[in-house]
Design an enzyme around this catalytic site. Sequence first.
Site, PDB file in Angstrom:
ATOM      1  N   ASP A  42      -4.460  -0.380   5.341  1.00 59.10           N
ATOM      2  CA  ASP A  42      -3.459   0.412   4.608  1.00 59.10           C
ATOM      3  C   ASP A  42      -3.307  -0.120   3.178  1.00 59.10           C
ATOM      4  O   ASP A  42      -2.564   0.429   2.375  1.00 59.10           O
ATOM      5  CB  ASP A  42      -2.118   0.479   5.355  1.00 59.10           C
ATOM      6  N   SER A  43      -4.066  -1.185   2.850  1.00 59.81           N
ATOM      7  CA  SER A  43      -4.175  -1.622   1.450  1.00 59.81           C
ATOM      8  C   SER A  43      -4.702  -0.483   0.584  1.00 59.81           C
ATOM      9  O   SER A  43      -4.617  -0.549  -0.642  1.00 59.81           O
ATOM     10  CB  SER A  43      -5.110  -2.830   1.341  1.00 59.81           C
ATOM     11  N   ASP A  81      -5.875   0.468  10.403  1.00 57.54           N
ATOM     12  CA  ASP A  81      -4.505  -0.039  10.298  1.00 57.54           C
ATOM     13  C   ASP A  81      -3.511   1.030  10.723  1.00 57.54           C
ATOM     14  O   ASP A  81      -3.669   2.212  10.386  1.00 57.54           O
ATOM     15  CB  ASP A  81      -4.208  -0.372   8.829  1.00 57.54           C
ATOM     16  N   LYS A 110      -4.935  -1.929  14.185  1.00 56.65           N
ATOM     17  CA  LYS A 110      -4.258  -3.188  13.817  1.00 56.65           C
ATOM     18  C   LYS A 110      -2.817  -2.863  13.459  1.00 56.65           C
ATOM     19  O   LYS A 110      -2.562  -1.849  12.795  1.00 56.65           O
ATOM     20  CB  LYS A 110      -4.965  -3.852  12.628  1.00 56.65           C
ATOM     21  N   GLU A 112       1.154  -4.834  12.329  1.00 56.49           N
ATOM     22  CA  GLU A 112       1.768  -6.062  11.804  1.00 56.49           C
ATOM     23  C   GLU A 112       2.965  -6.476  12.650  1.00 56.49           C
ATOM     24  O   GLU A 112       3.720  -5.623  13.119  1.00 56.49           O
ATOM     25  CB  GLU A 112       2.230  -5.816  10.359  1.00 56.49           C
ATOM     26  N   GLU A 179      -2.528 -13.969   7.708  1.00 62.41           N
ATOM     27  CA  GLU A 179      -2.544 -13.749   6.252  1.00 62.41           C
ATOM     28  C   GLU A 179      -1.573 -14.687   5.528  1.00 62.41           C
ATOM     29  O   GLU A 179      -0.398 -14.809   5.911  1.00 62.41           O
ATOM     30  CB  GLU A 179      -2.175 -12.282   5.947  1.00 62.41           C
TER      31      GLU A 179
HETATM   32  O1  KIV Z   1      -4.596  -3.483   4.712  1.00 59.44           O
HETATM   33  C1  KIV Z   1      -5.386  -4.419   4.616  1.00 59.44           C
HETATM   34  O2  KIV Z   1      -6.335  -4.395   3.820  1.00 59.44           O
HETATM   35  C2  KIV Z   1      -5.180  -5.592   5.466  1.00 59.44           C
HETATM   36  C3  KIV Z   1      -6.041  -6.784   5.226  1.00 59.44           C
HETATM   37  C4  KIV Z   1      -5.715  -7.419   3.946  1.00 59.44           C
HETATM   38  C5  KIV Z   1      -5.989  -7.745   6.347  1.00 59.44           C
HETATM   39  O3  KIV Z   1      -4.356  -5.566   6.321  1.00 59.44           O
END
Ligand code: KIV
Length: 262
Positions: A42-43, A81, A110, A112, A179
């Site tokens: 989600d970056s 994510d 994934k 958090e 992280e």
């Molecule tokens: O969203 C993302 O890119 C991430 C990584 C930095 C682990 O969660």
Amino acid sequence: MTIPDLQKRKAEGRKIVMVTAYDALFTRIVEEAGLDVLLVGDSLGVVVQGKKDTLSVTMEDMLYHTKLVAGAAQHSLVIADMPFLSYQVSVEEAVRNAGRLLQAGAAAVKLEGGAAVVDRVEAMTRFGIPVMGHLGMTPQSVHKYGGYKVQGKGVEQAEQLLADARALEAAGAFALVLEAMPAKLAAKITQTLSIPTIGIGAGPDCDGQVLVLYDLLGLFDQFIPKFVKPYAHLKADALQALRRYREEVEQGKFPTDSESYH
Ligand code: KIV
């Protein structure tokens, strides 16, 4: 690369190499380079959409980019994510949204958090949805931290993170991203767990490493955390190419005869 393959790596002591990807073009390049895992992170809210954090990324955004990456990936494990608000409200919503990401082509999701998401991880795992956890500096909690700050520095916080890691493993998470935490803490978590840990700003002792693709290629330069190593300087190369193109068009040097049809 499958989830059992990934877990075998830890037993064999072979590092896992993961990077983010958001589209088909870069997915093909990453695969040609032989990396193991593609994270549709989600970056993308920051590096693709130009926002200041990841909080506005939607399920629709994640489904779109997951389809692009999963559609192009041939060998690597694709993990998507779960964006902010797609898993926090209820276990039911979390399972449904995780399932939608698998339908878009991801092999796993994934999310958090620690103790707060254990019931989500348990439910997803029970229904055959593989889950990667994410602990330490979790970007969706940026406002709670008051910025992107290293987590787990004090004893109490470190013990909490270790307890969270154990709880996620017990709930069925197949791996964890760690992280922005002290390297010693990440090493302790890595030794304690039987599932692989993937570090980003968590030192060299994790079972693998992940970086944001545009950071490692030197494309994104608005905010460069200490843990980023640019392995290329593609922004500088792109600027040089674009400036040369502009000059040559302005001066009538492009196109030449060889770039023209006759
Ligand atoms: O969203 C993302 O890119 C991430 C990584 C930095 C682990 O969660």
